[in-house]
Design a protein around this motif. Structure first.
Motif, PDB file in Angstrom:
ATOM      1  N   ALA A 152       0.834  -1.207   0.000  1.00 27.77           N
ATOM      2  CA  ALA A 152       0.000   0.000   0.000  1.00 27.77           C
ATOM      3  C   ALA A 152       0.868   1.256   0.000  1.00 27.77           C
ATOM      4  CB  ALA A 152      -0.933  -0.010   1.210  1.00 27.77           C
ATOM      5  N   VAL A 153       1.939   1.233   0.804  1.00 29.26           N
ATOM      6  CA  VAL A 153       2.859   2.380   0.855  1.00 29.26           C
ATOM      7  C   VAL A 153       3.520   2.584  -0.504  1.00 29.26           C
ATOM      8  CG1 VAL A 153       5.042   3.217   1.834  1.00 29.26           C
ATOM      9  CG2 VAL A 153       3.317   2.233   3.336  1.00 29.26           C
ATOM     10  N   LEU A 154       3.944   1.478  -1.130  1.00 27.77           N
ATOM     11  CA  LEU A 154       4.618   1.576  -2.432  1.00 27.77           C
ATOM     12  C   LEU A 154       3.647   2.103  -3.500  1.00 27.77           C
ATOM     13  CD1 LEU A 154       6.796  -1.665  -2.350  1.00 27.77           C
ATOM     14  CD2 LEU A 154       7.521   0.687  -1.937  1.00 27.77           C
ATOM     15  N   ARG A 155       2.380   1.698  -3.393  1.00 25.97           N
ATOM     16  CA  ARG A 155       1.363   2.209  -4.340  1.00 25.97           C
ATOM     17  C   ARG A 155       1.188   3.719  -4.178  1.00 25.97           C
ATOM     18  NH1 ARG A 155      -1.836  -2.292  -3.574  1.00 25.97           N
ATOM     19  NH2 ARG A 155      -2.939  -1.278  -1.878  1.00 25.97           N
ATOM     20  N   GLU A 156       1.117   4.166  -2.912  1.00 26.53           N
ATOM     21  CA  GLU A 156       0.974   5.591  -2.623  1.00 26.53           C
ATOM     22  C   GLU A 156       2.147   6.377  -3.210  1.00 26.53           C
ATOM     23  OE1 GLU A 156      -1.630   7.223  -0.237  1.00 26.53           O
ATOM     24  OE2 GLU A 156      -2.377   5.610  -1.532  1.00 26.53           O
ATOM     25  N   LEU A 157       3.319   5.759  -3.107  1.00 26.18           N
ATOM     26  CA  LEU A 157       4.531   6.402  -3.603  1.00 26.18           C
ATOM     27  C   LEU A 157       4.498   6.518  -5.128  1.00 26.18           C
ATOM     28  CD1 LEU A 157       7.266   7.350  -2.340  1.00 26.18           C
ATOM     29  CD2 LEU A 157       8.185   5.152  -3.015  1.00 26.18           C
ATOM     30  N   LEU A 158       4.099   5.420  -5.775  1.00 25.72           N
ATOM     31  CA  LEU A 158       4.000   5.410  -7.241  1.00 25.72           C
ATOM     32  C   LEU A 158       2.985   6.438  -7.731  1.00 25.72           C
ATOM     33  CD1 LEU A 158       4.114   1.677  -8.398  1.00 25.72           C
ATOM     34  CD2 LEU A 158       5.576   3.552  -9.187  1.00 25.72           C
ATOM     35  N   ALA A 159       1.906   6.566  -6.948  1.00 25.12           N
ATOM     36  CA  ALA A 159       0.843   7.489  -7.333  1.00 25.12           C
ATOM     37  C   ALA A 159       1.210   8.937  -7.006  1.00 25.12           C
ATOM     38  CB  ALA A 159      -0.450   7.098  -6.622  1.00 25.12           C
ATOM     39  N   GLY A 160       2.332   9.111  -6.319  1.00 26.33           N
ATOM     40  CA  GLY A 160       2.775  10.457  -5.986  1.00 26.33           C
ATOM     41  C   GLY A 160       2.068  11.060  -4.784  1.00 26.33           C
ATOM     42  N   ARG A 161       1.317  10.222  -4.038  1.00 29.43           N
ATOM     43  CA  ARG A 161       0.601  10.749  -2.879  1.00 29.43           C
ATOM     44  C   ARG A 161       1.515  10.882  -1.656  1.00 29.43           C
ATOM     45  NH1 ARG A 161      -4.011   8.046  -5.246  1.00 29.43           N
ATOM     46  NH2 ARG A 161      -3.331   6.059  -4.401  1.00 29.43           N
ATOM     47  N   VAL A 162       2.613  10.140  -1.646  1.00 29.54           N
ATOM     48  CA  VAL A 162       3.655  10.366  -0.635  1.00 29.54           C
ATOM     49  C   VAL A 162       4.984  10.485  -1.375  1.00 29.54           C
ATOM     50  CG1 VAL A 162       2.495   9.135   1.265  1.00 29.54           C
ATOM     51  CG2 VAL A 162       4.046   7.897  -0.236  1.00 29.54           C
ATOM     52  N   GLY A 163       5.934  11.201  -0.750  1.00 28.21           N
ATOM     53  CA  GLY A 163       7.246  11.382  -1.370  1.00 28.21           C
ATOM     54  C   GLY A 163       8.245  10.407  -0.784  1.00 28.21           C
ATOM     55  N   THR A 164       9.384  10.251  -1.465  1.00 26.48           N
ATOM     56  CA  THR A 164      10.402   9.334  -0.948  1.00 26.48           C
ATOM     57  C   THR A 164      10.934   9.823   0.407  1.00 26.48           C
ATOM     58  OG1 THR A 164      11.966  10.469  -2.375  1.00 26.48           O
ATOM     59  CG2 THR A 164      11.228   8.315  -3.112  1.00 26.48           C
ATOM     60  N   TYR A 165      10.873  11.151   0.642  1.00 30.52           N
ATOM     61  CA  TYR A 165      11.335  11.662   1.931  1.00 30.52           C
ATOM     62  C   TYR A 165      10.484  11.118   3.079  1.00 30.52           C
ATOM     63  CZ  TYR A 165      14.587  14.971  -0.121  1.00 30.52           C
ATOM     64  OH  TYR A 165      15.639  15.522  -0.779  1.00 30.52           O
ATOM     65  N   ASP A 166       9.200  10.849   2.767  1.00 32.94           N
ATOM     66  CA  ASP A 166       8.300  10.355   3.808  1.00 32.94           C
ATOM     67  C   ASP A 166       8.568   8.901   4.159  1.00 32.94           C
ATOM     68  OD1 ASP A 166       6.843  12.778   3.881  1.00 32.94           O
ATOM     69  OD2 ASP A 166       5.825  12.184   2.031  1.00 32.94           O
ATOM     70  N   VAL A 167       9.034   8.123   3.197  1.00 25.47           N
ATOM     71  CA  VAL A 167       9.203   6.685   3.438  1.00 25.47           C
ATOM     72  C   VAL A 167      10.674   6.275   3.601  1.00 25.47           C
ATOM     73  CG1 VAL A 167       7.033   6.021   2.337  1.00 25.47           C
ATOM     74  CG2 VAL A 167       9.098   6.156   0.958  1.00 25.47           C
TER      75      VAL A 167
END
Ligand SMILES: [Zn+2]
Length: 151
Positions: A16-31
């Motif tokens: 789910a986190v990786l999907r959010e990242l791909l979708a641009g809803r979270v940034g790499t700085y967040d994860v």
């Protein structure tokens, strides 16, 4: 491991986190926010894996095993190598293990799974003991149900 029980797998949450990242809803700085403590734990107590980091794809992930439980006293919350876990599992009755994956390249980190270890899990292994306690448990629940029905 023989006494391993109550395993909780976090791969769905990770996806789910990786999907959010791909979708641009979270940034790499967040994860990709592994703390210096987590990275040190990965360097000194970590278990190398052959899994590529899902973020930077240039480093392999390291698994860090954190242990928690009352019996551990001041060691609770510390990282342990995989080799130390079976020894602890034979010494202690029950403790919790949290496995965290870390990338030392980009600081990605995520909980992989949690489970219980310890001697208390050995009783569940014995076929005789298991059957006996199963019978006792079901007899007790039947008794309880009867009492509830009488009320
Ligand atoms: Zn990485």
């Amino acid at each position: 491991m023989r006494t391993q029980r109550q395993v909780v797998d976090y791969s769905l949450q990770k996806r789910a986190v990786l999907r959010e990242l791909l979708a641009g809803r979270v940034g790499t700085y967040d994860v990709c926010d592994a703390s210096p403590y987590l990275k040190n734990a990965a360097r000194f107590h970590g278990e190398p894996t052959d899994q590529r980091c899902p973020i930077c794809r240039s480093e392999n992930l390291t698994h860090v095993h954190y242990i928690y439980g009352d019996e551990l006293k001041q060691s609770a919350g510390q990282a342990r190598t995989v080799a130390e876990l079976p020894v602890l599992a034979m010494t202690l009755r029950e403790f919790q293990v949290f496995v965290v994956e870390v990338c030392l390249g980009c600081d990605w980190n995520h909980l992989v799974e949690q489970y219980l270890l310890g001697r208390d899990g050995l009783a569940e292994d014995g076929p005789d003991q298991g059957a006996a306690s199963g019978t006792a448990a079901s007899a007790a629940s039947v008794g309880r149900r009867r009492r509830e029905a009488q009320r």
